[in-house]
Design a protein around this motif. Structure first.
Motif, mmCIF file in Angstrom:
data_model
loop_
_atom_site.group_PDB
_atom_site.id
_atom_site.type_symbol
_atom_site.label_atom_id
_atom_site.label_comp_id
_atom_site.label_asym_id
_atom_site.label_seq_id
_atom_site.Cartn_x
_atom_site.Cartn_y
_atom_site.Cartn_z
ATOM 1 N N VAL A 102 -126.806 24.938 111.478
ATOM 2 C CA VAL A 102 -127.269 24.213 113.095
ATOM 3 C C VAL A 102 -126.629 22.813 113.409
ATOM 4 N N TYR A 103 -126.784 22.142 111.683
ATOM 5 C CA TYR A 103 -126.006 21.161 111.677
ATOM 6 C C TYR A 103 -125.985 20.363 110.859
ATOM 7 N N VAL A 104 -124.824 19.906 109.926
ATOM 8 C CA VAL A 104 -123.847 19.808 109.319
ATOM 9 C C VAL A 104 -124.024 17.841 108.837
ATOM 10 N N ASP B 175 -119.201 19.954 115.104
ATOM 11 C CA ASP B 175 -118.751 19.974 116.462
ATOM 12 C C ASP B 175 -119.491 21.804 116.491
ATOM 13 N N GLU B 176 -118.895 22.382 114.965
ATOM 14 C CA GLU B 176 -118.705 23.724 114.793
ATOM 15 C C GLU B 176 -119.523 24.107 113.506
ATOM 16 N N PRO B 177 -120.690 23.804 113.303
ATOM 17 C CA PRO B 177 -121.386 24.105 112.235
ATOM 18 C C PRO B 177 -121.143 25.565 111.994
ATOM 19 N N GLY B 178 -120.885 26.504 112.177
ATOM 20 C CA GLY B 178 -120.942 27.692 112.767
ATOM 21 C C GLY B 178 -119.751 28.725 111.354
ATOM 22 N N LYS B 179 -118.759 27.472 111.566
ATOM 23 C CA LYS B 179 -117.892 27.637 110.564
ATOM 24 C C LYS B 179 -118.324 28.045 108.767
ATOM 25 N N VAL B 180 -119.209 27.274 108.802
ATOM 26 C CA VAL B 180 -119.539 27.803 107.370
ATOM 27 C C VAL B 180 -120.325 28.808 107.532
ATOM 28 N N MET C 214 -115.747 30.379 102.601
ATOM 29 C CA MET C 214 -115.067 30.222 101.325
ATOM 30 C C MET C 214 -113.430 29.643 101.760
ATOM 31 N N GLY C 215 -113.449 29.095 102.955
ATOM 32 C CA GLY C 215 -112.249 28.623 103.225
ATOM 33 C C GLY C 215 -112.740 27.846 104.489
ATOM 34 N N GLU C 216 -112.317 28.291 105.678
ATOM 35 C CA GLU C 216 -112.805 26.811 107.149
ATOM 36 C C GLU C 216 -113.558 26.195 106.924
#
Length: 126
Positions: free
Chosen positions: A37-39, A83-88, A93-95
């Motif tokens: 939820v936060y990075v 804006d998009e911590p969910g990319k993790v 291993m990519g975006e």
């Protein structure tokens, strides 16, 4: 050609021929953390020593930090994660990479695990 190695703290390090290292967390780590939820990422140009806190991550389950795997200068950070911590969670291993840094001494990257070693390590965790 890049080479990927792993830490026992479940980070992956992709080392490029020019000495730039991209840092992220493994699928195993993001799965155990739950939805991020936060990075908080380090600023470009910041010099960090091996073992320094480089990034802070918070998930629905817990909070933690990403430690600097070797001494170096942050070259770039993944602005999209603000804006998009969910990319993790979607593509760890990519975006979902965190930051890139220029390593000062490549020898500090020795002793980390290759893919087979990492897989064997996580199997011991149950």
């Amino acid at each position: 050609m890049s080479k990927t190695i792993y830490t026992q703290e479940h980070e992956w390090l992709r080392i490029e021929d020019d000495g730039v290292v991209t840092v992220g967390i493994t699928d195993y780590a993001q799965d155990h953390l739950g939805d991020l939820v936060y990075v908080q990422l380090p600023e470009a140009g910041k010099e960090l020593a091996k073992g320094d806190e480089a990034a802070v991550i918070e998930s629905v389950k817990t909070a933690g930090e990403i430690l600097m795997p070797a001494t170096g200068v942050v070259a770039e950070f993944n602005q999209a994660l603000a804006d998009e911590p969910g990319k993790v969670n979607e593509d760890p291993m990519g975006e979902g990479w965190f930051f890139k840094f220029k390593v000062n001494q490549a020898s500090e990257l020795e002793g980390y695990l290759d893919e087979a070693g990492y897989k064997a390590y996580i199997e011991t965790l149950g």
